[in-house]
Design an enzyme around this catalytic site. Structure first.
Site, PDB file in Angstrom:
ATOM      1  N   GLU A  34       8.911  33.398  58.580  1.00  0.00           N
ATOM      2  CA  GLU A  34       8.524  33.017  57.209  1.00  0.00           C
ATOM      3  C   GLU A  34       9.749  32.858  56.313  1.00  0.00           C
ATOM      4  OE1 GLU A  34       5.970  32.038  55.515  1.00  0.00           O
ATOM      5  OE2 GLU A  34       4.520  32.203  57.149  1.00  0.00           O
TER       6      GLU A  34
HETATM    7  C1  LIG Z   1       8.408  35.505  66.949  1.00  0.00           C
HETATM    8  C2  LIG Z   1       8.521  34.358  65.986  1.00  0.00           C
HETATM    9  C3  LIG Z   1       7.370  33.792  65.458  1.00  0.00           C
HETATM   10  C4  LIG Z   1       7.471  32.662  64.634  1.00  0.00           C
HETATM   11  N1  LIG Z   1       6.323  32.034  64.230  1.00  0.00           N
HETATM   12  C5  LIG Z   1       6.433  30.805  63.657  1.00  0.00           C
HETATM   13  C6  LIG Z   1       5.268  30.001  63.433  1.00  0.00           C
HETATM   14  O1  LIG Z   1       4.138  30.405  63.722  1.00  0.00           O
HETATM   15  N2  LIG Z   1       5.440  28.759  62.909  1.00  0.00           N
HETATM   16  C7  LIG Z   1       6.660  28.269  62.590  1.00  0.00           C
HETATM   17  O2  LIG Z   1       6.732  27.141  62.120  1.00  0.00           O
HETATM   18  N3  LIG Z   1       7.777  29.001  62.777  1.00  0.00           N
HETATM   19  C8  LIG Z   1       7.688  30.253  63.302  1.00  0.00           C
HETATM   20  N4  LIG Z   1       8.815  30.998  63.534  1.00  0.00           N
HETATM   21  C9  LIG Z   1      10.105  30.423  63.198  1.00  0.00           C
HETATM   22  C10 LIG Z   1      10.821  31.159  62.101  1.00  0.00           C
HETATM   23  O3  LIG Z   1      10.243  30.896  60.861  1.00  0.00           O
HETATM   24  C11 LIG Z   1      12.297  30.763  62.215  1.00  0.00           C
HETATM   25  O4  LIG Z   1      12.812  31.441  63.344  1.00  0.00           O
HETATM   26  C12 LIG Z   1      13.096  31.076  60.983  1.00  0.00           C
HETATM   27  O5  LIG Z   1      12.697  30.236  59.954  1.00  0.00           O
HETATM   28  C13 LIG Z   1      14.601  30.910  61.232  1.00  0.00           C
HETATM   29  O6  LIG Z   1      14.880  29.698  61.831  1.00  0.00           O
HETATM   30  P1  LIG Z   1      15.831  29.643  63.135  1.00  0.00           P
HETATM   31  O7  LIG Z   1      15.256  30.571  64.125  1.00  0.00           O
HETATM   32  O8  LIG Z   1      15.988  28.230  63.510  1.00  0.00           O
HETATM   33  O9  LIG Z   1      17.197  30.237  62.638  1.00  0.00           O
HETATM   34  P2  LIG Z   1      18.350  29.451  61.861  1.00  0.00           P
HETATM   35  O10 LIG Z   1      17.731  28.643  60.775  1.00  0.00           O
HETATM   36  O11 LIG Z   1      19.219  28.775  62.836  1.00  0.00           O
HETATM   37  O12 LIG Z   1      19.119  30.662  61.205  1.00  0.00           O
HETATM   38  C14 LIG Z   1      20.097  31.442  61.907  1.00  0.00           C
HETATM   39  C15 LIG Z   1      20.809  32.331  60.895  1.00  0.00           C
HETATM   40  O13 LIG Z   1      21.508  31.520  59.952  1.00  0.00           O
HETATM   41  C16 LIG Z   1      21.087  31.815  58.625  1.00  0.00           C
HETATM   42  N5  LIG Z   1      21.038  30.581  57.857  1.00  0.00           N
HETATM   43  C17 LIG Z   1      20.564  29.382  58.243  1.00  0.00           C
HETATM   44  N6  LIG Z   1      20.681  28.496  57.251  1.00  0.00           N
HETATM   45  C18 LIG Z   1      21.243  29.128  56.211  1.00  0.00           C
HETATM   46  C19 LIG Z   1      21.633  28.748  54.891  1.00  0.00           C
HETATM   47  N7  LIG Z   1      21.425  27.515  54.429  1.00  0.00           N
HETATM   48  N8  LIG Z   1      22.179  29.682  54.109  1.00  0.00           N
HETATM   49  C20 LIG Z   1      22.362  30.946  54.529  1.00  0.00           C
HETATM   50  N9  LIG Z   1      22.018  31.356  55.753  1.00  0.00           N
HETATM   51  C21 LIG Z   1      21.465  30.468  56.588  1.00  0.00           C
HETATM   52  C22 LIG Z   1      19.709  32.452  58.755  1.00  0.00           C
HETATM   53  O14 LIG Z   1      19.422  33.318  57.660  1.00  0.00           O
HETATM   54  C23 LIG Z   1      19.847  33.201  60.081  1.00  0.00           C
HETATM   55  O15 LIG Z   1      20.421  34.454  59.851  1.00  0.00           O
HETATM   56  C24 LIG Z   1       8.739  32.161  64.297  1.00  0.00           C
HETATM   57  C25 LIG Z   1       9.885  32.778  64.783  1.00  0.00           C
HETATM   58  C26 LIG Z   1       9.792  33.842  65.632  1.00  0.00           C
HETATM   59  C27 LIG Z   1      11.049  34.450  66.189  1.00  0.00           C
END
Ligand SMILES: Cc1cc2nc3c(=O)[nH]c(=O)nc-3n(C[C@H](O)[C@H](O)[C@H](O)COP(=O)(O)OP(=O)(O)OC[C@H]3O[C@@H](n4cnc5c(N)ncnc54)[C@H](O)[C@@H]3O)c2cc1C
Length: 593
Positions: free
Chosen positions: A438
């Site tokens: 989220e």
């Molecule tokens: C178990 C699980 C269930 C989930 N369920 C759903 C679901 O039902 N539907 C759905 O759509 N998604 C879902 N998600 C996805 C979840 O919302 C994302 O994992 C989350 O938004 C982070 O995206 P990412 O994993 O690509 O990490 P990234 O976006 O790659 O982030 C990696 C790190 O970089 C940081 N970061 C990235 N961009 C910035 C920025 N601009 N400024 C500062 N810091 C930054 C982040 O804070 C994080 O620490 C789920 C994830 C998990 C693990």
């Protein structure tokens, strides 16, 4: 004892602090009373204890699997959700015409805590379905509501949220899923959706995916994102299920915790989708339900913290080890570890975090009801603004504190806490997700500082200050024993305002990177002051009252003011300095190692 959430505490917060009974004066809730609230809380508690808690460990040990054709979950998951369905909980907050009972959102949030504490993974099927249904209630066409909303409110179809893609999580502007318009008015979707909770299973008759995608030729960035309904099985106008749609399971993710709900990589291969609302408005539609979804995540983090605390408390009462600091006689009997100051420190921290976060989440949920039913448009708008401001705090700060609380619950158990024979290590692993999904907490911190505190000329921030000042004034009445806390809170509030103005003015002058580089420290500052405010309210309601329950509340408030509020000057100093230690230099030494 079930050790989920204290019923006494829930009632204290709902009735004595948040005065939710007053909502029954509103037209929408006029058929409700404290009695109906009590009944539904009791029903929910019973189902949580009897049907959800019972397979929490099994969910952790036997995760869902794919046999090449179907995704299998533990049969108890379906049985628990059937009990939830039969109690009418899928539709409870919705209108009578939709099969609901127009229950205040704050009450459904309160009972939701039982399910999340009992079994966060199984509860998530219901949470996702509720979020999906809210979007369709607000933006779905009458035909879409008939085909996809009503079956979700009946608990026959479950919902998902398909935002993330393998390469795009925090930055949804970069999603690649495409939706091509068809002559019959539908769309064909192609692309990959990653991390989709509840993305495939056999529990419900159908799965309603809400998918973000781009229509070719649309505006660039987030303004070009549209929202589509993509069902697992196509649905005819008469509601009958048709053939399987082109949304396919490409793989299951194997998670650290939260294991009972399958998490999927989905492949959209010419999947039939129906556009929701207008083209290119998808993200804004999703965001209107984000406030509630993020309260749900904050509640989940709090619920795991709360149940972890109750487990640690019970353990500390029964485990004997060592003697009092003043007792030098090795022949004297060992005392329960509950008597050791350091163990009390860990328990009081958990209590302050869990009960403080519960208050914060319920306060936010009550704002949802205010926004919906306030007697004047001005009052509704104020509730809306406060909710917008507090949402990243509810999500971000509750999940930071919740995880810390679970870590302490393990520590209280000593070596036993590190084993799978006890429950607290699972709570920790389950809770670890709440800081990530989220919107990660890093993104929440940026949302708070770079968007929310300055929006509409600081209108929401000023309301937050006004509400805190009201509590401060009430705590300074004649003879009030809370004057010291009121003075300290006022000081912390003034510091926060001064720092906020400094950061926003530096950003306005162009020093955006430096002003926002320490946004996480700002979330810590803002979250700490917010919880101090709520603990002062709980202390007000406990002052002069008899019994251990109220004494416990006053001690938790004392802990918060003595140990947590002390962090404010330190955080403020760090923010004032506009420290650039985290800024990426042109020649990045960190990337070189
Ligand atoms: C178990 C699980 C269930 C989930 N369920 C759903 C679901 O039902 N539907 C759905 O759509 N998604 C879902 N998600 C996805 C979840 O919302 C994302 O994992 C989350 O938004 C982070 O995206 P990412 O994993 O690509 O990490 P990234 O976006 O790659 O982030 C990696 C790190 O970089 C940081 N970061 C990235 N961009 C910035 C920025 N601009 N400024 C500062 N810091 C930054 C982040 O804070 C994080 O620490 C789920 C994830 C998990 C693990």
């Amino acid at each position: 004892m079930d050790k989920l959430i204290s019923r006494r505490d829930l009632e204290f917060l709902l009735y004595e602090v948040l005065e939710v009974e007053a909502l029954t004066q509103r037209e929408r809730y006029r058929d409700h009373s404290r009695e109906t609230f009590k009944d539904i809380l009791e029903v929910a508690h019973k189902i949580a204890v009897e049907h959800f808690a019972t397979h929490n460990k099994k969910n952790d040990q036997q995760e869902p699997y794919f046999d090449g054709e179907k995704v299998h979950t533990n049969p108890e998951v379906k049985a628990a959700l059937e009990a939830y369905r039969q109690a009418g909980l899928f539709a409870a907050t919705h209108d009578y015409e939709l099969g609901g009972i127009q229950l205040p959102y704050v009450i459904s949030t309160a009972y939701g805590a039982f399910f999340k504490a009992a079994n966060i993974a199984t509860a998530s099927f219901a949470l996702l379905t509720a979020g999906n249904a809210n979007v369709l209630r607000k933006y779905g066409s009458p035909s879409q509501q008939k085909k996809y909303l009503l079956p979700q409110l009946e608990g026959r179809f479950f919902g998902t949220m398909c935002l993330s893609e393998p390469h795009a999580g925090s930055s949804l502007t970069d999603i690649l899923t495409r939706a091509e318009p068809q002559p019959d008015g539908t769309y064909r979707l192609n692309g990959s959706k990653m991390w989709i909770s509840g993305g495939d299973h056999e529990i419900s008759e159908n799965i309603v995916h809400l998918v973000l995608a781009k229509i070719p030729g649309g505006p660039p960035g987030v303004k070009g994102i549209s929202l589509f309904i993509v069902p697992k099985f196509l649905v005819g106008e008469d509601g009958r299920l048709g053939p399987r749609n082109g949304v396919k399971l490409a793989g299951l993710n194997h998670k650290m915790g939260y294991r009972g709900i399958p998490n999927c990589l989905l492949s959209l291969e010419d999947a039939v989708g129906e556009l929701v609302g207008e083209p290119h408005q998808g993200l804004s539609y999703m965001f209107t339900m984000m406030n509630e979804a993020r309260i749900g995540v904050g509640m989940g983090a709090m619920a795991l913290a709360y149940t972890g605390y109750l487990h640690a408390l019970e353990y500390a009462r029964g485990r004997t080890q060592g003697r009092r600091l003043s007792d030098k006689n090795p022949a004297s009997p060992a005392v329960p570890i509950l008597q050791h100051p350091d163990v009390r420190r860990m328990l009081l921290m958990q209590k302050a975090y869990a009960e403080g976060s519960l208050h914060l989440c319920l306060y936010a949920a009550r704002l949802v009801d205010e926004e919906r039913t306030a007697p004047t448009p001005e009052a509704a708008q104020q509730a809306h603004l406060l909710l917008e401001l507090l949402t990243p705090v509810v999500k971000g700060w509750s999940s930071e504190l919740g995880l810390k609380a679970n870590e302490l619950a393990i520590q209280v158990h000593g070596g036993y806490g590190y084993t799978r024979d006890y429950n607290v290590e699972q709570f920790y692993r389950d809770n670890r997700l709440n800081a990530i999904h989220e919107g990660t907490n890093g993104i929440q911190a940026l949302d708070l500082l770079a968007r929310k505190v300055g929006m509409q000329g600081g209108a929401a921030y000023k309301l937050w200050v006004r509400e805190i000042e009201r509590t401060i004034a009430q705590s300074r009445g004649p003879g009030s024993e809370l004057k010291e806390y009121a003075d300290r809170l006022e000081q912390a509030l003034n510091t926060t305002t001064e720092v906020t103005q400094l950061l926003l003015s530096k950003a306005a002058e162009g020093a955006v990177e430096r002003a926002f580089a320490n946004s996480f420290a700002y979330l810590e500052l803002f979250g700490t002051v917010t919880l101090a405010w709520l603990w002062l309210q709980q202390a007000q309601k406990s002052m002069g009252r008899e019994g251990a329950f109220y004494r416990g509340k006053l001690e938790a408030a004392r802990y918060f003011y003595h140990y947590e509020l002390d962090k404010v000057p330190l955080l403020a100093a760090r923010l004032r300095r506009l420290d650039d230690v985290f800024l990426c230099p042109e020649q990045d030494w960190l990337a070189e190692c």
